[in-house]
Design a protein around this motif. Structure first.
Motif, mmCIF file in Angstrom:
data_model
loop_
_atom_site.group_PDB
_atom_site.id
_atom_site.type_symbol
_atom_site.label_atom_id
_atom_site.label_comp_id
_atom_site.label_asym_id
_atom_site.label_seq_id
_atom_site.Cartn_x
_atom_site.Cartn_y
_atom_site.Cartn_z
ATOM 1 N N ARG A 146 0.834 -1.206 0.000
ATOM 2 C CA ARG A 146 0.000 0.000 0.000
ATOM 3 C C ARG A 146 0.869 1.256 0.000
ATOM 4 N N ARG A 147 1.913 1.256 0.829
ATOM 5 C CA ARG A 147 2.783 2.418 0.913
ATOM 6 C C ARG A 147 3.543 2.627 -0.397
ATOM 7 N N ALA A 148 3.983 1.549 -1.021
ATOM 8 C CA ALA A 148 4.693 1.652 -2.300
ATOM 9 C C ALA A 148 3.772 2.216 -3.380
ATOM 10 N N LYS A 149 2.540 1.741 -3.415
ATOM 11 C CA LYS A 149 1.592 2.251 -4.402
ATOM 12 C C LYS A 149 1.323 3.736 -4.171
ATOM 13 N N LYS A 150 1.133 4.106 -2.917
ATOM 14 C CA LYS A 150 0.873 5.513 -2.590
ATOM 15 C C LYS A 150 2.068 6.375 -3.003
ATOM 16 N N ASP A 151 3.286 5.909 -2.706
ATOM 17 C CA ASP A 151 4.495 6.670 -3.041
ATOM 18 C C ASP A 151 4.692 6.822 -4.541
ATOM 19 N N SER A 152 4.201 5.859 -5.317
ATOM 20 C CA SER A 152 4.372 5.938 -6.774
ATOM 21 C C SER A 152 3.157 6.545 -7.473
ATOM 22 N N GLY A 153 2.227 7.100 -6.682
ATOM 23 C CA GLY A 153 1.075 7.789 -7.252
ATOM 24 C C GLY A 153 -0.063 6.869 -7.650
ATOM 25 N N GLU A 154 0.025 5.608 -7.277
ATOM 26 C CA GLU A 154 -1.047 4.661 -7.579
ATOM 27 C C GLU A 154 -2.042 4.617 -6.427
ATOM 28 N N ASN A 155 -3.146 3.935 -6.660
ATOM 29 C CA ASN A 155 -4.184 3.792 -5.651
ATOM 30 C C ASN A 155 -3.790 2.689 -4.663
ATOM 31 N N PRO A 156 -3.554 3.029 -3.384
ATOM 32 C CA PRO A 156 -3.168 2.011 -2.413
ATOM 33 C C PRO A 156 -4.258 0.966 -2.161
ATOM 34 N N ASN A 157 -5.496 1.309 -2.492
ATOM 35 C CA ASN A 157 -6.590 0.363 -2.291
ATOM 36 C C ASN A 157 -6.553 -0.791 -3.288
ATOM 37 N N GLU A 158 -5.702 -0.676 -4.301
ATOM 38 C CA GLU A 158 -5.557 -1.767 -5.258
ATOM 39 C C GLU A 158 -4.620 -2.860 -4.747
ATOM 40 N N ALA A 159 -3.896 -2.599 -3.666
ATOM 41 C CA ALA A 159 -3.016 -3.613 -3.074
ATOM 42 C C ALA A 159 -3.876 -4.729 -2.494
ATOM 43 N N GLN A 160 -3.397 -5.938 -2.652
ATOM 44 C CA GLN A 160 -4.126 -7.094 -2.140
ATOM 45 C C GLN A 160 -3.193 -7.984 -1.331
ATOM 46 N N ALA A 161 -3.757 -8.596 -0.308
ATOM 47 C CA ALA A 161 -2.970 -9.522 0.499
ATOM 48 C C ALA A 161 -2.540 -10.695 -0.375
ATOM 49 N N ARG A 162 -1.258 -10.985 -0.314
ATOM 50 C CA ARG A 162 -0.729 -12.116 -1.063
ATOM 51 C C ARG A 162 -0.903 -13.379 -0.241
ATOM 52 N N PRO A 163 -0.938 -14.527 -0.902
ATOM 53 C CA PRO A 163 -1.069 -15.783 -0.162
ATOM 54 C C PRO A 163 0.107 -15.976 0.797
ATOM 55 N N ILE A 164 -0.162 -16.595 1.917
ATOM 56 C CA ILE A 164 0.880 -16.850 2.908
ATOM 57 C C ILE A 164 2.030 -17.631 2.286
ATOM 58 N N SER A 165 1.714 -18.571 1.409
ATOM 59 C CA SER A 165 2.774 -19.364 0.784
ATOM 60 C C SER A 165 3.733 -18.475 -0.003
ATOM 61 N N GLU A 166 3.231 -17.414 -0.593
ATOM 62 C CA GLU A 166 4.085 -16.486 -1.339
ATOM 63 C C GLU A 166 4.878 -15.598 -0.390
ATOM 64 N N VAL A 167 4.212 -15.054 0.599
ATOM 65 C CA VAL A 167 4.862 -14.146 1.539
ATOM 66 C C VAL A 167 5.955 -14.871 2.330
ATOM 67 N N GLU A 168 5.690 -16.087 2.717
ATOM 68 C CA GLU A 168 6.660 -16.855 3.491
ATOM 69 C C GLU A 168 7.866 -17.279 2.658
ATOM 70 N N GLY A 169 7.740 -17.203 1.339
ATOM 71 C CA GLY A 169 8.832 -17.601 0.463
ATOM 72 C C GLY A 169 9.831 -16.479 0.186
ATOM 73 N N TYR A 170 9.574 -15.271 0.675
ATOM 74 C CA TYR A 170 10.467 -14.147 0.433
ATOM 75 C C TYR A 170 11.790 -14.355 1.176
ATOM 76 N N ARG A 171 12.841 -13.892 0.568
ATOM 77 C CA ARG A 171 14.146 -13.914 1.240
ATOM 78 C C ARG A 171 14.259 -12.706 2.127
ATOM 79 N N GLN A 172 14.897 -12.886 3.243
ATOM 80 C CA GLN A 172 15.107 -11.785 4.190
ATOM 81 C C GLN A 172 16.360 -11.031 3.849
#
Length: 78
Positions: free
Chosen positions: A52-78
């Motif tokens: 949401r913050r990234a969309k807002k900062d780039s001039g996009e609508n933050p309401n278009e952000a959607q929660a990603r599946p846990i399987s995707e979020v948990e796969g991110y590298r730290q």
């Protein structure tokens, strides 16, 4: 859901996580399945807030952000 709603939900999850972990220090094992769910939900909420913050900062609508599946979020590298 707006940023403040997400932050309120994050705070609630953090409080629950602390309560689960504090129970473990009293000699009881925490409910591992609930703790895992809370940790994953926190990651998902933080990801949504960052989107949401990234969309807002780039001039996009933050309401278009959607929660990603846990399987995707948990796969991110730290």
């Amino acid at each position: 859901m707006n940023d403040q709603d997400i932050l309120t939900h994050i705070q609630s999850l953090v409080e629950e996580e602390h309560a689960l972990r504090e129970g473990a220090t009293d000699g009881r094992a925490p409910d591992q399945s609930r703790l895992k769910y809370v940790e994953e939900s926190l990651d998902q909420c933080w990801d949504l807030l960052r989107q949401r913050r990234a969309k807002k900062d780039s001039g996009e609508n933050p309401n278009e952000a959607q929660a990603r599946p846990i399987s995707e979020v948990e796969g991110y590298r730290q």
